[in-house]
Design a protein around this motif. Structure first.
Motif, short mmCIF file in Angstrom:
data_model
loop_
_atom_site.label_atom_id
_atom_site.label_comp_id
_atom_site.label_asym_id
_atom_site.label_seq_id
_atom_site.Cartn_x
_atom_site.Cartn_y
_atom_site.Cartn_z
N THR A 46 -42.05 -17.45 -144.62
CA THR A 46 -43.01 -18.48 -145.00
C THR A 46 -44.38 -17.82 -145.11
O THR A 46 -44.54 -16.64 -144.78
CB THR A 46 -43.07 -19.62 -143.97
OG1 THR A 46 -43.64 -19.11 -142.76
CG2 THR A 46 -41.70 -20.20 -143.68
N ARG A 47 -45.37 -18.60 -145.52
CA ARG A 47 -46.74 -18.05 -145.60
C ARG A 47 -47.25 -17.65 -144.21
O ARG A 47 -48.09 -16.77 -144.09
CB ARG A 47 -47.69 -19.10 -146.18
CG ARG A 47 -47.52 -19.36 -147.64
CD ARG A 47 -48.63 -20.25 -148.18
NE ARG A 47 -48.67 -21.55 -147.55
CZ ARG A 47 -48.19 -22.67 -148.09
NH1 ARG A 47 -47.64 -22.63 -149.28
NH2 ARG A 47 -48.26 -23.81 -147.46
N LYS A 70 -37.90 -24.88 -151.79
CA LYS A 70 -39.15 -24.41 -151.20
C LYS A 70 -39.81 -23.35 -152.07
O LYS A 70 -41.01 -23.42 -152.36
CB LYS A 70 -38.89 -23.86 -149.80
CG LYS A 70 -40.12 -23.32 -149.09
CD LYS A 70 -39.78 -22.72 -147.75
CE LYS A 70 -39.45 -21.28 -147.79
NZ LYS A 70 -40.51 -20.37 -148.24
N GLY A 74 -42.39 -25.61 -153.83
CA GLY A 74 -43.41 -25.69 -152.80
C GLY A 74 -43.33 -26.93 -151.94
O GLY A 74 -42.27 -27.54 -151.79
N ASP A 75 -44.47 -27.33 -151.39
CA ASP A 75 -44.53 -28.46 -150.47
C ASP A 75 -44.26 -29.78 -151.19
O ASP A 75 -44.62 -29.95 -152.35
CB ASP A 75 -45.91 -28.54 -149.81
CG ASP A 75 -46.13 -27.43 -148.79
OD1 ASP A 75 -45.20 -26.63 -148.58
OD2 ASP A 75 -47.22 -27.37 -148.22
N ASP A 98 -45.15 -24.82 -146.28
CA ASP A 98 -44.17 -23.81 -146.64
C ASP A 98 -42.99 -23.74 -145.65
O ASP A 98 -42.27 -22.76 -145.62
CB ASP A 98 -44.84 -22.43 -146.76
CG ASP A 98 -44.06 -21.46 -147.62
OD1 ASP A 98 -43.45 -21.93 -148.61
OD2 ASP A 98 -44.05 -20.27 -147.32
#
Length: 180
Positions: A46-47, A70, A74-75, A98
């Motif tokens: 993830t980020r 994902k 994305g979100d 994320d």
């Protein structure tokens, strides 16, 4: 492409997405530890670093539907209708910051979906967009899955070839040394 077709093609839903902030409670931690023994722990990026998800032992990282959603979209809150006869259920997934939110990577009833969507704006997920997953989105996910499956197979072939070459070279060296 529909969700049912994706699931028939080895994509998997329903993982146990681990949120480290929820593991403080003793009962939850005990349940999680006992579940980890029965399942395969898969780490995903993830980020904010690496996260974990639990799936049955035969599931591989590239077979998890939620990770494709994902990465590609994305979100957001995503749902797709699943019609079986005259009954409609919904696949629901929520991704925030994320991270896939547990336990929302599952199939729910229409009433539950209506309730969740009606409460969304007053919850911590109020900023997320709601998207109905249509066949175009499923097609894009399936295309990405095929690309990842091809990469996975190529990696397996390369590793197998490297091992076979290594064993062959080792055998030849042992044979040559045994002649002296």
């Amino acid at each position: 492409m529909t969700l049912a077709e994706l699931l028939k093609n080895k994509l998997t839903i329903g993982g146990i997405w681990i949120d480290s902030s929820q593991t403080e409670e003793h009962r939850h931690r005990f349940w999680l530890e006992s579940t980890k023994k029965k399942c395969r722990k898969i780490r995903y990026k993830t980020r904010n670093g690496m996260k974990e998800v639990l799936f049955p032992k035969q599931v591989k990282l590239h077979e998890i539907l939620a990770l494709y959603i994902k990465e590609l979209y994305g979100d957001g809150m995503f749902y797709a209708p699943i019609v079986e006869g005259d009954i409609t259920h919904y696949y629901l997934i929520c991704i925030k910051d994320d991270c896939v939110i547990s336990p929302i990577d599952t199939i729910i009833t229409e009433g539950m979906l209506s309730y969740i969507l009606s409460q969304k704006d007053t919850s911590i997920y109020g900023s997320l967009d709601v998207t109905v997953i249509n066949n175009d989105i499923f097609d894009a996910i399936y295309e990405e899955y095929l690309n990842q499956e091809k990469k996975y197979r190529n990696t397996i072939i390369k590793v197998s070839a490297a091992i076979a070459c290594g064993i062959s070279i080792f055998t030849i060296i042992i044979y040559i040394l045994s002649l002296y």
